[in-house]
Design a protein around this motif. Structure first.
Motif, PDB file in Angstrom:
ATOM      1  N   ALA A 290       7.448  34.771 -22.223  1.00 10.42           N
ATOM      2  CA  ALA A 290       8.010  36.090 -22.505  1.00 10.42           C
ATOM      3  C   ALA A 290       7.673  37.070 -21.392  1.00 10.42           C
ATOM      4  CB  ALA A 290       7.481  36.604 -23.844  1.00 10.42           C
ATOM      5  N   MET A 291       6.425  37.051 -20.913  1.00  8.37           N
ATOM      6  CA  MET A 291       6.018  37.959 -19.849  1.00  8.37           C
ATOM      7  C   MET A 291       6.811  37.720 -18.568  1.00  8.37           C
ATOM      8  SD  MET A 291       3.939  40.309 -20.738  1.00  8.37           S
ATOM      9  CE  MET A 291       3.648  40.865 -19.055  1.00  8.37           C
ATOM     10  N   LEU A 298       9.806  45.636 -16.409  1.00 13.88           N
ATOM     11  CA  LEU A 298       8.589  46.430 -16.267  1.00 13.88           C
ATOM     12  C   LEU A 298       8.406  46.966 -14.854  1.00 13.88           C
ATOM     13  CD1 LEU A 298       6.186  44.103 -18.296  1.00 13.88           C
ATOM     14  CD2 LEU A 298       7.254  46.225 -19.077  1.00 13.88           C
ATOM     15  N   ALA A 299       9.178  46.456 -13.904  1.00 11.79           N
ATOM     16  CA  ALA A 299       9.086  46.929 -12.521  1.00 11.79           C
ATOM     17  C   ALA A 299       9.509  48.398 -12.442  1.00 11.79           C
ATOM     18  CB  ALA A 299       9.967  46.071 -11.620  1.00 11.79           C
ATOM     19  N   ARG A 310      13.401  50.007 -22.159  1.00  9.87           N
ATOM     20  CA  ARG A 310      12.072  50.136 -21.566  1.00  9.87           C
ATOM     21  C   ARG A 310      11.012  50.131 -22.666  1.00  9.87           C
ATOM     22  NH1 ARG A 310      10.347  49.766 -16.196  1.00  9.87           N
ATOM     23  NH2 ARG A 310       8.421  50.937 -15.917  1.00  9.87           N
ATOM     24  N   LEU A 311      11.298  50.818 -23.733  1.00 11.12           N
ATOM     25  CA  LEU A 311      10.366  50.867 -24.857  1.00 11.12           C
ATOM     26  C   LEU A 311      10.131  49.474 -25.420  1.00 11.12           C
ATOM     27  CD1 LEU A 311       8.794  52.662 -26.959  1.00 11.12           C
ATOM     28  CD2 LEU A 311      10.865  52.509 -28.341  1.00 11.12           C
ATOM     29  N   ALA A 317       5.601  43.417 -24.158  1.00 11.14           N
ATOM     30  CA  ALA A 317       4.591  43.035 -23.170  1.00 11.14           C
ATOM     31  C   ALA A 317       3.183  43.320 -23.683  1.00 11.14           C
ATOM     32  CB  ALA A 317       4.833  43.778 -21.865  1.00 11.14           C
ATOM     33  N   LEU A 318       3.000  44.446 -24.353  1.00  9.80           N
ATOM     34  CA  LEU A 318       1.680  44.778 -24.908  1.00  9.80           C
ATOM     35  C   LEU A 318       1.261  43.735 -25.939  1.00  9.80           C
ATOM     36  CD1 LEU A 318      -0.626  46.838 -25.041  1.00  9.80           C
ATOM     37  CD2 LEU A 318       0.692  48.096 -26.751  1.00  9.80           C
ATOM     38  N   ALA A 319       2.201  43.326 -26.794  1.00  9.37           N
ATOM     39  CA  ALA A 319       1.895  42.287 -27.785  1.00  9.37           C
ATOM     40  C   ALA A 319       1.582  40.957 -27.096  1.00  9.37           C
ATOM     41  CB  ALA A 319       3.064  42.125 -28.743  1.00  9.37           C
ATOM     42  N   CYS A 320       2.307  40.656 -26.020  1.00 12.43           N
ATOM     43  CA  CYS A 320       2.058  39.413 -25.282  1.00 12.43           C
ATOM     44  C   CYS A 320       0.643  39.403 -24.696  1.00 12.43           C
ATOM     45  CB  CYS A 320       3.073  39.258 -24.148  1.00 12.43           C
ATOM     46  SG  CYS A 320       4.738  38.802 -24.676  1.00 12.43           S
TER      47      CYS A 320
END
Length: 359
Positions: A290-291, A298-299, A310-311, A317-320
């Motif tokens: 996923a990341m 995220l760039a 973006r949200l 990403a935070l959960a990953c």
């Protein structure tokens, strides 16, 4: 502006010929050439009102497909303003109002979007000549209501849109009704509003998938749809099925959508497919994969700072990183989420400024 794209009175090319070239550039996804052509077109004094409206709609479409959501509002509402009092341009006015409403909703400005969506719906309902535009106007209004958490109003309008689209027999109308229905359910789940009833949205997704998924999977094979409409419907259905927990059905749709978006150069839908597929992989407990998908979003030049994309990318990403146990990366992402709120406010302000300029 590229001097090769500027109108040359000596070559005798008409505004209609220039408009046809711009339409061809949109079809080919030649974005810079299209912008040069539209700048040149809109500077001409010999454009009819209908041609000016069409050029503005092309500009709004180009912004949408490139992910520049705050850039959609101004040309869309300028087009609506020019077309508003002309019966011959009523269809274009409805389309322009829909563009503005969807873009504002995506920026988290559903309250500002609702008057435009309802105005477009009223124009479609009040004029028998706009019968073909009515399903789209109903879907647009329903989508905005869903973003506001007004599910009863949204469901009623969506069902009307779907019924009319089926009666019409037009693949474009059916595509739009289904795409907007699915998108509204998914968007309601992801809405920023603190009181959004996410559990209700999950149940709505499960019920919607059960009612409509098999028919839409067959509809995707309809060759009249074209690659662009097929791509959009794949994204919306894949998103819906993922939210409903049908991951095995959702994943191939989202991967196919991503491939089509990359092939066509439609950046907004490419980013949307990447975000949706990353969320699905997280649900499958595959955070590293996923990341990898999330990195382009995220760039610094990835998804537009104020957008829901973006949200979603940052939250996923935070959960990953939480799953991967990377506390440092998680702390960085948490700071980015806080900055996103500030950036989102700036993009909203720009979109609202465009609203003020076109009122």
């Amino acid at each position: 502006m590229d001097p090769r794209s500027a109108p040359d009175s000596a070559d005798g090319d008409s505004a209609a010929e220039w408009l046809a070239r711009a339409q061809s550039s949109l079809q080919d996804q030649h974005w810079q050439r299209l912008q040069d052509q539209l700048d040149a077109l809109l500077a001409r004094r010999d454009l009819s009102e209908a041609q000016r409206v069409e050029a503005l709609l092309l500009q709004a479409t180009a912004c949408w497909r490139q992910g520049d959501l705050s850039g959609v509002t101004r040309p869309a509402l300028q087009a609506a303003g020019l077309a508003a009092d002309l019966a011959a341009l009523r269809r274009q006015c409805i389309r322009a109002l829909g563009f503005a409403a969807f873009a504002l909703s995506e920026l988290g400005l559903a309250d500002a979007a609702l008057p435009h969506a309802l105005r477009g719906l009223a124009l479609a309902q009040d004029d028998p000549a706009q019968h073909q535009a009515l399903p789209g106007a109903l879907s647009c209004a329903a989508h905005v209501h869903a973003r506001l958490g007004q599910f009863d109003e949204a469901e009623m309008l969506h069902m009307q849109a779907l019924s009319l689209a089926r009666e019409s027999g037009l693949p474009e109308a059916l595509h739009q009704a289904y795409a907007n229905l699915f998108s509204a359910v998914v968007s309601a789940h992801a809405e920023l509003a603190a009181g959004a009833p996410q559990a209700d949205a999950v149940r709505a997704a499960q019920a919607c998938a059960q009612r409509h998924a098999s028919h839409v999977l067959g509809f995707l094979d309809d060759q009249r749809l074209g690659a662009y409409r097929r791509m959009v419907l794949m994204l919306n259905l894949g998103d819906l099925l993922s939210l409903a927990g049908r991951l095995d059905d959702a994943e191939p749709l989202l991967r196919h959508c991503l491939a089509l978006a990359e092939e066509q150069g439609t950046r907004y839908y490419q980013m949307s497919a990447e975000a949706a597929l990353a969320d699905l992989l997280l649900r499958r407990d595959r955070p590293s994969e996923a990341m990898s998908l999330l990195q382009p979003l995220l760039a610094p030049d990835g998804a537009q700072p104020g957008s829901s994309l973006r949200l979603l990318a940052l939250r996923t990403a935070l959960a990953c990183q939480g799953r991967l146990g990377d506390a440092v990366a998680a702390e960085t992402l948490q700071a980015e989420l806080a900055e996103l709120e500030r950036a989102r406010a700036r993009v909203r302000a720009r979109a609202l400024a465009h609203l003020g300029e076109t009122v």
